[in-house]
Design a protein around this motif. Structure first.
Motif, mmCIF file in Angstrom:
data_model
loop_
_atom_site.group_PDB
_atom_site.id
_atom_site.type_symbol
_atom_site.label_atom_id
_atom_site.label_comp_id
_atom_site.label_asym_id
_atom_site.label_seq_id
_atom_site.Cartn_x
_atom_site.Cartn_y
_atom_site.Cartn_z
ATOM 1 N N ALA A 180 31.710 2.749 -12.545
ATOM 2 C CA ALA A 180 32.205 1.443 -12.984
ATOM 3 C C ALA A 180 33.605 1.174 -12.460
ATOM 4 O O ALA A 180 33.916 0.067 -11.998
ATOM 5 N N GLY A 181 34.488 2.195 -12.517
ATOM 6 C CA GLY A 181 35.844 2.017 -12.004
ATOM 7 C C GLY A 181 35.869 1.772 -10.513
ATOM 8 O O GLY A 181 36.610 0.915 -10.021
ATOM 9 N N ALA A 182 35.047 2.516 -9.775
ATOM 10 C CA ALA A 182 34.994 2.319 -8.326
ATOM 11 C C ALA A 182 34.456 0.936 -7.981
ATOM 12 O O ALA A 182 34.899 0.308 -7.015
ATOM 13 N N ALA A 183 33.504 0.443 -8.787
ATOM 14 C CA ALA A 183 32.950 -0.892 -8.533
ATOM 15 C C ALA A 183 34.004 -1.974 -8.718
ATOM 16 O O ALA A 183 34.102 -2.914 -7.921
ATOM 17 N N VAL A 184 34.820 -1.837 -9.772
ATOM 18 C CA VAL A 184 35.886 -2.826 -10.003
ATOM 19 C C VAL A 184 36.885 -2.804 -8.857
ATOM 20 O O VAL A 184 37.302 -3.855 -8.341
ATOM 21 N N PRO A 194 35.302 -1.432 -17.509
ATOM 22 C CA PRO A 194 36.189 -0.400 -18.063
ATOM 23 C C PRO A 194 37.650 -0.803 -17.931
ATOM 24 O O PRO A 194 38.010 -1.636 -17.099
ATOM 25 N N GLU A 195 38.473 -0.194 -18.755
ATOM 26 C CA GLU A 195 39.912 -0.454 -18.691
ATOM 27 C C GLU A 195 40.540 0.367 -17.563
ATOM 28 O O GLU A 195 40.172 1.524 -17.359
ATOM 29 N N PRO A 196 41.483 -0.212 -16.842
ATOM 30 C CA PRO A 196 42.218 0.578 -15.842
ATOM 31 C C PRO A 196 43.204 1.511 -16.530
ATOM 32 O O PRO A 196 43.535 1.313 -17.703
#
Length: 377
Positions: free
Chosen positions: A63-67, A101-103
């Motif tokens: 999810a983080g990589a997608a953002v 997700p939150e950064p």
């Protein structure tokens, strides 16, 4: 596994992102980890001397990589991507959409401070502070520098929506937008001191922002009376405190930054309803009550300056910082309470079709206004 070879977990992340139409490389994933933006895969130890293994890819990594892949366009500063990520994580998602997700908050703080240092308001304050203590020459030098900055970064401003609406309905000339020079006077007072600017210039500043509907002469008289001790004193210390744009971010806890984000994003729809009144949107008691909550606090000009319906990351950083202040938090709560007390925002009296009838009435008003304009033209 050979040294330097991509891990199976990273290959799986890349594959899952490819299924979403995103192209990400192993080097990008590692670069984001080194920058503290992406967690490493959770590993399980195999026992003494046997190393460790990744049982399954953490969804948070995907999810983080997608953002990051969405926001890190080629050539974009990584800190802008972090701000865009933080904004997206706080924006309500449609039903069924995956949660963003939150950064990492450390990266958010770093990005906020960097964006604020490059903002127009911060650069204006720097110019004012550098001219402090130089008398009239310093004041003149500041206004010259401010003129160059404003010319390079035009300030968006709008007239009060009620005045715009009246002008459209009566076929009068549209009212003038607030003069950005008013903001310059306020910045001069923050950096050089209110006594250096004087009540006339500050009166022009408050009037240009449309505060409480008072004109420049009205404000000047109020400020002059305060100077003579004939009226309520003005706490200029509050103005000086507002000149510190970086301090509030550094002092705020993580929860305070998240709350400020809630306020900044939550004010957008209310600001949209407020401004659309000037574009002949049908009026209802619920809409009028929301506008009253804004106008009775004199906050319309401030919202116009801060709130963008689709802000850039830099604009979002400035709005979020401003929303750390109690008065904007209080306004947001008042608007939320008003909306809860009377949710029939788009319900016209005598019309049972609800929002559909509301939109039809609005389109009809715009069409009639356009036709009338063509006839008179």
């Amino acid at each position: 596994m050979p040294r330097g070879a991509p891990s199976p977990a990273d290959l799986q992340v890349i594959s899952e992102l490819a299924d979403q139409g995103m192209v990400v490389t192993v080097s990008q994933l590692e670069s984001w980890r080194r920058a503290g933006l992406l967690p490493r895969h959770r590993r399980r130890g195999l026992g003494r001397g046997r190393g460790s293994v990744v049982d399954e890819v953490d969804p948070a990594v995907v999810a983080g990589a997608a953002v990051l892949a969405r926001h890190l366009q080629q050539g974009r500063d990584r800190r802008l991507a972090v701000l865009a990520w933080f904004a997206e994580a706080g924006t309500p998602q449609p039903p069924g959409a995956e949660t963003v997700p939150e950064p990492p908050m450390a990266a958010v703080r770093q990005a906020l401070e960097w964006a604020l240092r490059g903002s127009l308001s911060h650069r204006l304050l720097d110019a004012a502070r550098s001219a402090a203590g130089q008398g009239e020459e310093g004041l003149d030098a500041f206004y010259t520098a401010a003129g160059r900055l404003l010319a390079a970064h035009p300030h968006r401003a709008a007239a009060h929506p009620a005045l715009v609406r009246k002008a459209l309905l009566t076929d009068e000339a549209l009212p003038q937008a607030p003069n950005p020079r008013g903001m310059v006077h306020l910045v001069a007072a923050m950096g050089l001191g209110a006594q250096e600017v004087g009540p006339d210039a500050l009166g022009e500043a408050f009037a240009s922002w449309g505060m409480y509907g008072l004109g420049a002469k009205d404000w000047a008289r109020i400020l002059q009376a305060a100077e003579r001790g004939e009226g309520p004193p003005v706490d200029w210390e509050l103005l000086r405190q507002n000149a510190d744009t970086l301090g509030p971010v550094r002092q705020a806890g993580d929860e305070e930054l998240v709350r400020a984000r809630t306020v900044a994003i939550g004010l957008r729809p209310f600001y949209a309803l407020y401004t659309m009144h000037g574009l002949l949107m049908p009026d209802t008691p619920a809409l009028a009550a929301l506008r009253q909550r804004i106008d009775e606090r004199g906050m319309g000009p401030l919202l116009d300056h801060l709130i963008g319906l689709d802000p850039s990351p830099r604009q979002f950083a400035e709005a979020l910082t401003a929303c750390l202040q109690p008065h904007l938090d209080e306004l947001y709560e008042a608007l939320m309470q008003q909306a809860a007390a009377d949710p029939n925002i788009f319900h016209l009296s005598g019309d049972d079709t609800g929002a559909a009838g509301f939109m039809q009435a609005w389109l009809r008003a715009l069409h009639e206004q356009t036709a009338a304009g063509q006839e008179t033209g």
